[in-house]
Design a protein around this motif. Structure first.
Motif, PDB file in Angstrom:
ATOM      1  N   LYS A 166       0.834  -1.202   0.000  1.00  0.00           N
ATOM      2  CA  LYS A 166       0.000   0.000   0.000  1.00  0.00           C
ATOM      3  C   LYS A 166       0.868   1.252   0.000  1.00  0.00           C
ATOM      4  CE  LYS A 166      -4.035  -1.828   2.510  1.00  0.00           C
ATOM      5  NZ  LYS A 166      -4.838  -1.675   3.763  1.00  0.00           N
ATOM      6  N   PHE A 167       1.872   1.262   0.863  1.00  0.00           N
ATOM      7  CA  PHE A 167       2.759   2.424   0.947  1.00  0.00           C
ATOM      8  C   PHE A 167       3.388   2.726  -0.416  1.00  0.00           C
ATOM      9  CE2 PHE A 167       7.257   3.716   1.329  1.00  0.00           C
ATOM     10  CZ  PHE A 167       7.066   5.011   1.794  1.00  0.00           C
ATOM     11  N   ALA A 168       3.913   1.679  -1.069  1.00  0.00           N
ATOM     12  CA  ALA A 168       4.576   1.881  -2.355  1.00  0.00           C
ATOM     13  C   ALA A 168       3.595   2.401  -3.409  1.00  0.00           C
ATOM     14  CB  ALA A 168       5.214   0.573  -2.814  1.00  0.00           C
ATOM     15  N   ARG A 169       2.379   1.864  -3.428  1.00  0.00           N
ATOM     16  CA  ARG A 169       1.404   2.295  -4.425  1.00  0.00           C
ATOM     17  C   ARG A 169       0.886   3.697  -4.145  1.00  0.00           C
ATOM     18  NH1 ARG A 169      -3.557  -1.649  -5.653  1.00  0.00           N
ATOM     19  NH2 ARG A 169      -1.754  -3.022  -6.028  1.00  0.00           N
ATOM     20  N   TYR A 170       0.567   3.976  -2.878  1.00  0.00           N
ATOM     21  CA  TYR A 170      -0.012   5.274  -2.538  1.00  0.00           C
ATOM     22  C   TYR A 170       0.972   6.420  -2.740  1.00  0.00           C
ATOM     23  CZ  TYR A 170      -3.775   2.637  -0.192  1.00  0.00           C
ATOM     24  OH  TYR A 170      -4.819   1.790   0.098  1.00  0.00           O
ATOM     25  N   TRP A 171       2.265   6.163  -2.501  1.00  0.00           N
ATOM     26  CA  TRP A 171       3.256   7.248  -2.578  1.00  0.00           C
ATOM     27  C   TRP A 171       4.237   7.065  -3.734  1.00  0.00           C
ATOM     28  CZ3 TRP A 171       1.109   6.263   2.277  1.00  0.00           C
ATOM     29  CH2 TRP A 171       0.499   7.363   2.868  1.00  0.00           C
ATOM     30  N   ASP A 172       3.818   6.280  -4.721  1.00  0.00           N
ATOM     31  CA  ASP A 172       4.528   6.192  -5.990  1.00  0.00           C
ATOM     32  C   ASP A 172       5.999   5.826  -5.812  1.00  0.00           C
ATOM     33  OD1 ASP A 172       4.680   6.244  -8.728  1.00  0.00           O
ATOM     34  OD2 ASP A 172       5.110   8.389  -8.839  1.00  0.00           O
ATOM     35  N   ILE A 173       6.214   4.662  -5.207  1.00  0.00           N
ATOM     36  CA  ILE A 173       7.559   4.166  -4.964  1.00  0.00           C
ATOM     37  C   ILE A 173       7.664   2.753  -5.537  1.00  0.00           C
ATOM     38  CG2 ILE A 173       9.188   3.427  -3.140  1.00  0.00           C
ATOM     39  CD1 ILE A 173       7.919   5.692  -1.431  1.00  0.00           C
ATOM     40  N   GLU A 174       8.755   2.476  -6.208  1.00  0.00           N
ATOM     41  CA  GLU A 174       8.983   1.128  -6.714  1.00  0.00           C
ATOM     42  C   GLU A 174       9.356   0.214  -5.550  1.00  0.00           C
ATOM     43  OE1 GLU A 174      12.133  -1.440  -9.448  1.00  0.00           O
ATOM     44  OE2 GLU A 174      12.345   0.743  -9.288  1.00  0.00           O
ATOM     45  N   LEU A 175       8.566  -0.821  -5.344  1.00  0.00           N
ATOM     46  CA  LEU A 175       8.834  -1.770  -4.259  1.00  0.00           C
ATOM     47  C   LEU A 175       9.664  -2.919  -4.809  1.00  0.00           C
ATOM     48  CD1 LEU A 175       8.152  -2.260  -1.233  1.00  0.00           C
ATOM     49  CD2 LEU A 175       6.341  -3.790  -2.030  1.00  0.00           C
ATOM     50  N   ARG A 176      10.895  -2.996  -4.394  1.00  0.00           N
ATOM     51  CA  ARG A 176      11.767  -4.078  -4.817  1.00  0.00           C
ATOM     52  C   ARG A 176      11.734  -5.179  -3.764  1.00  0.00           C
ATOM     53  NH1 ARG A 176      16.918  -0.698  -7.475  1.00  0.00           N
ATOM     54  NH2 ARG A 176      15.672   0.216  -9.184  1.00  0.00           N
ATOM     55  N   GLU A 177      10.679  -5.980  -3.859  1.00  0.00           N
ATOM     56  CA  GLU A 177      10.450  -7.054  -2.901  1.00  0.00           C
ATOM     57  C   GLU A 177      11.241  -8.288  -3.313  1.00  0.00           C
ATOM     58  OE1 GLU A 177       6.645  -9.211  -0.684  1.00  0.00           O
ATOM     59  OE2 GLU A 177       6.363  -8.159  -2.582  1.00  0.00           O
ATOM     60  N   ILE A 178      12.111  -8.749  -2.441  1.00  0.00           N
ATOM     61  CA  ILE A 178      12.975  -9.883  -2.749  1.00  0.00           C
ATOM     62  C   ILE A 178      12.130 -11.155  -2.777  1.00  0.00           C
ATOM     63  CG2 ILE A 178      14.942 -11.250  -1.957  1.00  0.00           C
ATOM     64  CD1 ILE A 178      15.927  -8.673  -0.537  1.00  0.00           C
ATOM     65  N   PRO A 179      12.088 -11.854  -3.905  1.00  0.00           N
ATOM     66  CA  PRO A 179      11.265 -13.065  -3.966  1.00  0.00           C
ATOM     67  C   PRO A 179      11.903 -14.222  -3.204  1.00  0.00           C
ATOM     68  CG  PRO A 179      12.472 -12.792  -6.015  1.00  0.00           C
ATOM     69  CD  PRO A 179      12.759 -11.570  -5.194  1.00  0.00           C
ATOM     70  N   MET A 180      11.065 -15.144  -2.768  1.00  0.00           N
ATOM     71  CA  MET A 180      11.558 -16.370  -2.142  1.00  0.00           C
ATOM     72  C   MET A 180      12.143 -17.284  -3.221  1.00  0.00           C
ATOM     73  SD  MET A 180       8.364 -17.214   0.385  1.00  0.00           S
ATOM     74  CE  MET A 180       7.924 -16.154   1.749  1.00  0.00           C
TER      75      MET A 180
END
Length: 465
Positions: A166-180
Motif C-alpha cells: 500500500k505504501f509503495a502504491r499510494y506514494w509512488d515508490i517502486e517496491l523491490r520485494e525480494i522473492p523467495m
C-alpha cells in the motif's frame, strides 16, 4: 405523555426481552428503523448477531491480542470519551503517550532516548507508512541538494505484509520485494545488495515475517550496507518493521542486535496490540534521532485549544489503547513481558514437536526464540500420498472453531502451501492440547474417508493477518 402511559412503559420494562413486540418481527438490516427501540432489545439483536462470529480465542491466525486483564477493560471504559489528538483537553493522555514513546526508545536502545521523537498510531501499518514517508522525504531532500532527479524512488524489502505494498502504491515508490527462492524464504544481504542504487530510499527488514514468522537478518544486512558505502559511497538507511518482533526480541533475545544499536537503523515501528499486549488498535513508530523525521512532515494545529504538533495519517483517535499500553508497561515491567512471551515460545515449540509427531507434516519454523516470533508453520511432506491438502485440514479444524490458516507463499514460491499458528498471550498449554486432539481427530477422518474431495484453495479458509 399521560401518567397511565408512563405506567405502561414501566410495565413493558419488566417484559421478557424475547417476548417483546419489537422482537416478534425482524428489524431492518440496511436502513435505519423509523422508531426507537428499547435498549435491551437493540442490544439483544446486536449481541445475537455477534454470536455468529468466530471465537477470537480460537483464532490462531491473528497476531493481535484476544485476551486482556480486567483492569485493562476498566481503563478502556474510562477512556472511551478521550480523543487522544486533543492534547490540550486531555493533557495527561498526551503525557502518557509521550512516556510510552520514550520507554520504547529506551527499550530499542536509542542513543538519546530522552530526546528522541515518535508517536502512537492506529497500528503498525500506519506507523510503517510514516517511517516510509520520512525515508522518502530525506532521500528527496538529499537528491535535490545534489541537483539530481527525484523521479524514481525505490524501497527494498523481503516478503512483506500488505501495508508496504500500500505504501509503495499510494506514494509512488517502486517496491523491490525480494522473492523467495527454494529454501530461502526471507531477505538475505546478498539479495539486498543486488537491488540497491542511488534511488533507494531505504531497506526494510522485518522482525517477524508474516508468512513464516522468522526474523530477517537485520545486523547482517546492515553490515553489508556498511561495506557497500565504504566501497561505493552509497549510503542507504534502514527502517526495521518490528510489528511483532519489536515487543519480543528486547525481552526474550536481548543479545540479538537489530535495533538502534545499529547506526544505520533510522526508525522502528511496532504494534502495541500484538505482542505489546494492548487491545486493538495502537501502533508505535520511533525515530533514532529528531533529525531523522523531516520537519516538513510535522503539522502544527491550534484549533483544538493549544498549539499541538501532529504527524500521524489519522487525526481523531481513542486514547484507551495508549493508556492500556502504559498500564502494561507499569504492570508487567521487563520481567513480566519476558515471562509471558517465554511461555508463548515454549507453547509454540511444544506444538511444533507434537505436530511433527503426527506424521504428515514437515515443520518449517518451530518457534525458536532467537529466530522468530512465538509461532510455528509447516507443510505437507507429500500431498499426493496423503490425498488431502492443507486447505482441507484448515477447513476440518474450522468445524471445531479453530482458525488455523493455510495459504500459498508469494513469489517465487507460489507452489508452496503452508499452515501457521500464532501463539499469543492467552493461548495456554491446555488450549494447545485441545487443538492437538482436534488435529488428530481431523487426520483420523481423512484416513477413514480416503475419497474425501479436496477443497479448492479459494473455497477453503484462507490466509488471515
Amino acid at each position: 405523555m399521560a401518567l397511565h402511559e408512563k405506567d405502561m412503559i414501566r410495565e413493558n420494562l419488566l417484559d421478557d426481552v424475547y417476548a417483546s413486540a419489537s422482537l416478534a418481527h425482524s428489524l431492518p438490516k440496511y436502513r435505519i428503523p423509523d422508531t426507537e427501540q428499547d435498549p435491551r432489545h437493540a442490544y439483544s439483536v446486536v449481541h445475537d448477531e455477534l454470536m455468529l462470529d468466530g471465537n477470537s480465542r480460537q483464532n490462531l491466525a491473528t497476531f493481535c491480542q484476544t485476551w486482556s486483564e480486567p483492569e485493562v477493560h476498566s481503563l478502556m471504559d474510562e477512556c472511551m470519551d478521550k480523543n487522544m489528538i486533543d492534547k490540550d483537553e486531555y493533557p495527561q493522555t498526551a503525557e502518557i503517550e509521550s512516556r510510552c514513546v520514550h520507554m520504547l526508545a529506551e527499550l530499542w536502545n536509542s542513543p538519546e532516548a530522552a530526546n528522541t521523537i515518535g508517536c502512537s498510531t492506529t497500528g503498525s501499518s500506519e506507523a510503517a507508512m510514516l517511517a516510509g514517508l520520512a525515508m522518502k522525504w530525506k532521500w528527496r531532500a538529499k537528491r535535490k541538494a545534489e541537483a539530481k532527479s527525484i523521479d524514481k524512488p525505490n524501497m527494498i524489502c523481503g516478503p512483506v505484509q500488505i501495508c508496504w505494498h500500500k505504501f509503495a502504491r499510494y506514494w509512488d515508490i517502486e517496491l523491490r520485494e525480494i522473492p523467495m527462492e527454494r529454501d530461502r524464504l526471507i531477505m538475505s544481504p546478498e539479495e539486498v545488495l543486488k537491488r540497491c542504487d542511488e534511488n533507494t530510499i531505504g531497506v526494510v527488514p522485518t522482525l517477524g515475517v508474516t508468512f513464516t514468522c522468522q526474523y530477517e537478518p537485520v545486523k547482517a544486512v546492515a553490515d553489508a550496507l556498511d561495506k557497500l558505502q565504504a566501497d561505493t559511497g552509497l549510503d542507504v538507511p534502514m527502517h526495521v518493521d518490528g510489528a511483532s518482533g519489536g515487543f519480543l526480541a528486547p525481552f526474550c533475545s536481548p543479545d540479538l542486535v537489530w535495533d538502534f544499536r545499529i547506526p544505520r537503523v533510522k526508525s522502528i515501528n511496532s504494534s502495541g496490540h500484538k505482542f505489546g499486549l494492548s487491545p486493538l488498535g495502537v501502533g508505535w513508530v520511533v525515530w533514532r534521532e529528531k533529525e531523522d523525521l523531516p520537519e516538513d512532515l510535522v503539522f502544527h494545529v491550534n484549533y483544538l485549544g493549544g498549539d499541538m504538533i501532529d504527524f500521524a495519517l489519522n487525526f481523531s483517535r481513542p486514547g484507551g489503547s495508549i493508556v492500556a499500553q502504559y498500564y502494561n508497561f507499569l504492570r508487567l515491567g521487563k520481567d513480566g513481558y519476558r515471562k509471558i512471551h517465554t511461555a508463548c515460545y515454549e507453547t509454540a515449540e511444544f506444538l511444533a514437536n507434537e505436530i511433527e509427531k503426527l506424521g504428515p507434516f514437515e515443520i518449517i519454523y518451530n518457534g525458536q526464540m532467537d529466530a522468530g516470533i512465538p509461532a510455528l508453520c509447516w507443510k505437507l511432506k507429500d500431498q499426493e500420498a496423503e490425498g488431502y491438502t492443507l486447505y482441507d485440514f484448515a477447513n476440518a479444524l474450522r468445524s471445531r472453531g479453530w482458525q488455523v490458516p493455510a495459504y500459498s507463499m508469494p513469489a517465487n514460491r507460489q507452489d508452496l502451501v503452508i499452515q501457521r499458528i500464532l501463539v499469543r498471550h492467552g493461548v495456554s498449554r491446555d488450549l494447545a492440547v485441545l487443538l492437538l486432539k482436534d488435529m488428530k481427530r481431523s487426520l483420523d477422518f481423512f484416513e477413514k474417508h480416503p475419497d474425501h474431495a479436496s477443497l479448492a484453495a479459494e473455497e477453503a479458509s484462507g490466509f488471515m493477518h
